[in-house]
Design a protein around this motif. Structure first.
Motif, PDB file in Angstrom:
ATOM      1  N   GLN A 207      -6.482  -7.835   3.844  1.00  0.00           N
ATOM      2  CA  GLN A 207      -5.845  -7.761   2.534  1.00  0.00           C
ATOM      3  C   GLN A 207      -6.280  -8.900   1.614  1.00  0.00           C
TER       4      GLN A 207
ATOM      5  N   PRO B 288      -8.733  -5.450  -1.340  1.00  0.00           N
ATOM      6  CA  PRO B 288      -8.633  -4.015  -1.648  1.00  0.00           C
ATOM      7  C   PRO B 288      -8.783  -3.709  -3.131  1.00  0.00           C
TER       8      PRO B 288
ATOM      9  N   SER C  20     -10.761  -1.690   3.185  1.00  0.00           N
ATOM     10  CA  SER C  20     -10.488  -3.126   2.980  1.00  0.00           C
ATOM     11  C   SER C  20      -9.301  -3.579   3.814  1.00  0.00           C
TER      12      SER C  20
ATOM     13  N   ARG D  99       0.850  -1.193   0.000  1.00  0.00           N
ATOM     14  CA  ARG D  99       0.000   0.000   0.000  1.00  0.00           C
ATOM     15  C   ARG D  99       0.887   1.245   0.000  1.00  0.00           C
TER      16      ARG D  99
END
Length: 392
Positions: free
Chosen positions: A278, A307, A275, A13
């Protein structure tokens, strides 16, 4: 933490957002091969419809028979672990638990949850500003709720939280995560033994009284351990990361603060947009399958990126934008199919109580640190923040 180790694609991320490479994999390649924290590579599925297909099809995508447990590591025992079982065994256990997690049954907990939230807000205020929202609020609230529900001593919360962090941290050696899982198993086995000797009014006592002949001690231990892990770690991270998302979007925060009627759509949008889980546990193909034009051999591991699926334009327009007024339905933040999160009604109720209460108590809530000092759980299977210093 192993600082030089790069997380696999499905765990990467940029701040809150999934990395751009994940969206590219979803939109262009559709199915890609990725490394896993321990074990063989897996096929990563990330389009919304493909993720739903994999999660709904337990015949071709098995939750059992992989070398991984719920934590993504070598399994130390799966009895009672619903997320690593297929029908009919999964169906048998879930049927026993489902009545305890209906919306109607969970609504009975609302007064107690409200009491817990108000007490935690008092503690946060007494801590003085700036204060760590995670340590003083986001973690204690769901921990106490799940302790009350299961009959777990709240004094043990530091221990089970520390084990949960180790179990879910993919940067740790597999041996360390397996050890944490075994420690957790031993702890829950002790609680089960005490409940069997003297069942209380909590859920564990109820399971012993009403289903003691249908459930083995190992199954009770697995069920209790899974509910404890999922019941506090996911919700606590949702509270911390959800608050951060609102603070980073002050227009959205102001709307929710000034109009508590927006809480239901806001919760659904935050679930979709964040979300925090994961990926569900990996599936194993029982036969050769085709997904989005890609052939996946039998016996292959398949991972689903939640996600990426929840930010698929096929689900909703402008998926990268956080808009609490739209209340997206159909998202897969709680999974899909037979393994859809059993505790979803409880998690939703906690969020609907907590967020308005927090903003009502602290209408001027703000970050105490700069954005670049927010400490994310970079390598965790359940995403979140380790701490979040706030002021008001």
């Amino acid at each position: 933490m192993t600082e030089t180790w790069e997380a696999p694609l499905h765990l990467r991320r940029t701040g809150i957002d999934p990395v751009g490479e994940l969206a590219k994999a979803r939109d262009d390649e559709r199915v890609v091969r990725v490394e896993t924290p321990a074990g063989p590579p897996a096929y990563l599925v990330s389009r919304y419809e493909d993720v739903r297909q994999v999660l709904a099809d337990t015949a071709r995508f098995s939750s059992a028979g992989t070398p991984f447990s719920a934590a993504g590591q070598e399994n130390a025992g799966v009895a009672g672990q619903l997320i690593t079982l297929d029908p009919p065994e999964h169906t048998r256990l879930r049927r026993l638990l489902t009545p305890e997690f209906t919306v109607r049954r969970m609504s009975r907990l609302q007064p107690r949850i409200t009491e817990i939230v108000e007490t935690a807000l008092d503690e946060l205020e007494r801590a003085g500003k700036p204060a760590d929202l995670v340590a003083h609020f986001a973690l204690p609230v769901p921990s106490l709720v799940i302790c009350d529900l299961l009959g777990v001593p709240y004094a043990d919360r530091a221990g089970f939280h520390e084990r949960a962090v180790r179990i879910l941290d993919t940067s740790l050696p597999v041996e360390d995560r397996v050890a944490a899982q075994r420690e957790d198993h031993d702890y829950m086995a002790g609680l089960v033994a005490r409940a069997q000797a003297d069942p209380g009014e909590d859920m564990l006592g109820m399971l012993v009284r009403e289903h003691g002949r249908e459930l083995t001690s190992a199954e009770l231990t697995g069920i209790a351990g899974l509910l404890l892990l999922a019941g506090h770690d996911t919700t606590s991270n949702m509270l911390g990361l959800g608050t951060l998302a609102l603070l980073w979007h002050p227009d959205q925060l102001a709307m929710l603060r000034d109009d508590p009627g927006l809480v239901e759509p806001a919760v659904e949008e935050l679930l979709r947009w964040l979300s925090i889980v994961q990926t569900p546990p990996p599936r194993t193909t029982t036969t050769e399958v085709e997904i989005a034009g890609h052939t996946i051999p039998a016996g292959s591991l398949v991972l689903c990126s939640l996600p990426a699926a929840n930010r698929d334009p096929a689900l909703i327009g402008d998926p990268e934008i956080l808009d609490i007024t739209r209340g997206t339905t159909g998202h897969v933040a709680f999974g899909h199919g037979a393994h859809h999160c059993l505790g979803a009604p409880l998690a939703r109720m906690e969020l609907r109580i907590v967020l308005p209460a927090l903003l009502r108590r602290f209408p001027d809530l703000a970050l105490a640190d700069t954005d670049d000092r927010v400490d994310f759980r970079v390598f965790s299977l359940v995403y979140g923040v380790r701490s979040l210093r706030v002021t008001w």
